[in-house]
Design an enzyme around this catalytic site. Structure first.
Site, PDB file in Angstrom:
ATOM      1  N   GLY A 276       0.811  -1.217   0.000  1.00 16.83           N
ATOM      2  CA  GLY A 276       0.000   0.000   0.000  1.00 16.83           C
ATOM      3  C   GLY A 276       0.840   1.260   0.000  1.00 16.83           C
ATOM      4  N   CYS A 277       1.901   1.269   0.779  1.00 17.63           N
ATOM      5  CA  CYS A 277       2.756   2.462   0.878  1.00 17.63           C
ATOM      6  C   CYS A 277       3.535   2.694  -0.411  1.00 17.63           C
ATOM      7  CB  CYS A 277       3.693   2.341   2.071  1.00 17.63           C
ATOM      8  SG  CYS A 277       2.805   2.271   3.644  1.00 17.63           S
TER       9      CYS A 277
END
Length: 156
Positions: A45-46
């Site tokens: 996600g990051c």
């Protein structure tokens, strides 16, 4: 206590991905800022979020805006992350989580994962928009661009 819309942006100084001191006061009040807090470098996600900010970075710069990413990873980890994904914006190492606390960034329900929150700060240093979504990382960029464009339209 968490920062809210209408509050002044907290001042802080942290090391960036080049292990150089970065003081927010050096740009606060000069540009619109997108300050985004994220859990950890090189997680799915990051990475998606950072790459989306990278892909839209010129759009932000064209609006006179600066993007700053903050997590508790070290400057060295940030440098590796930035090089691997060709990130051209500033990544700050909040290793003590003091800036995260100053903003009041919440964690997830169980407090195990640091939160993912984006703050838009206008040229007066006032927080104008907050977007909080741990699971929808890519939406932070769309939300940020909309908020920055609105702020820019107001000043024209």
């Amino acid at each position: 206590m968490a920062i809210a819309i209408g509050d002044k942006c907290p001042t802080f100084s942290l090391k960036d991905q080049n292990n150089t001191d970065f003081d927010i006061q050096s740009i606060l009040g000069q540009k619109v800022l997108v300050i985004y807090f994220y859990p950890k470098d090189d997680t799915p996600g990051c990475t998606a979020e950072a790459c989306s900010f990278r892909d839209s970075y010129e759009d932000f710069k064209d609006l006179g805006c600066e993007v700053i990413g903050i997590s508790s990873d070290s400057p060295q980890k940030h440098a590796e992350f930035a090089a691997k994904h060709r990130l051209s914006f500033t990544l700050l190492a909040d290793t003590e989580k003091s800036v995260r606390k100053a903003f009041g960034v919440p964690g997830n329900l169980f407090g195990l994962i640091p939160g993912r929150v984006t703050y838009i700060v206008d040229k007066k240093g006032i927080v104008r928009h907050i977007y909080n979504s741990l699971t929808n990382a890519a939406t932070h960029i769309d939300e940020s661009l909309k908020a920055v464009k609105l702020i820019c339209d107001e000043s024209n």
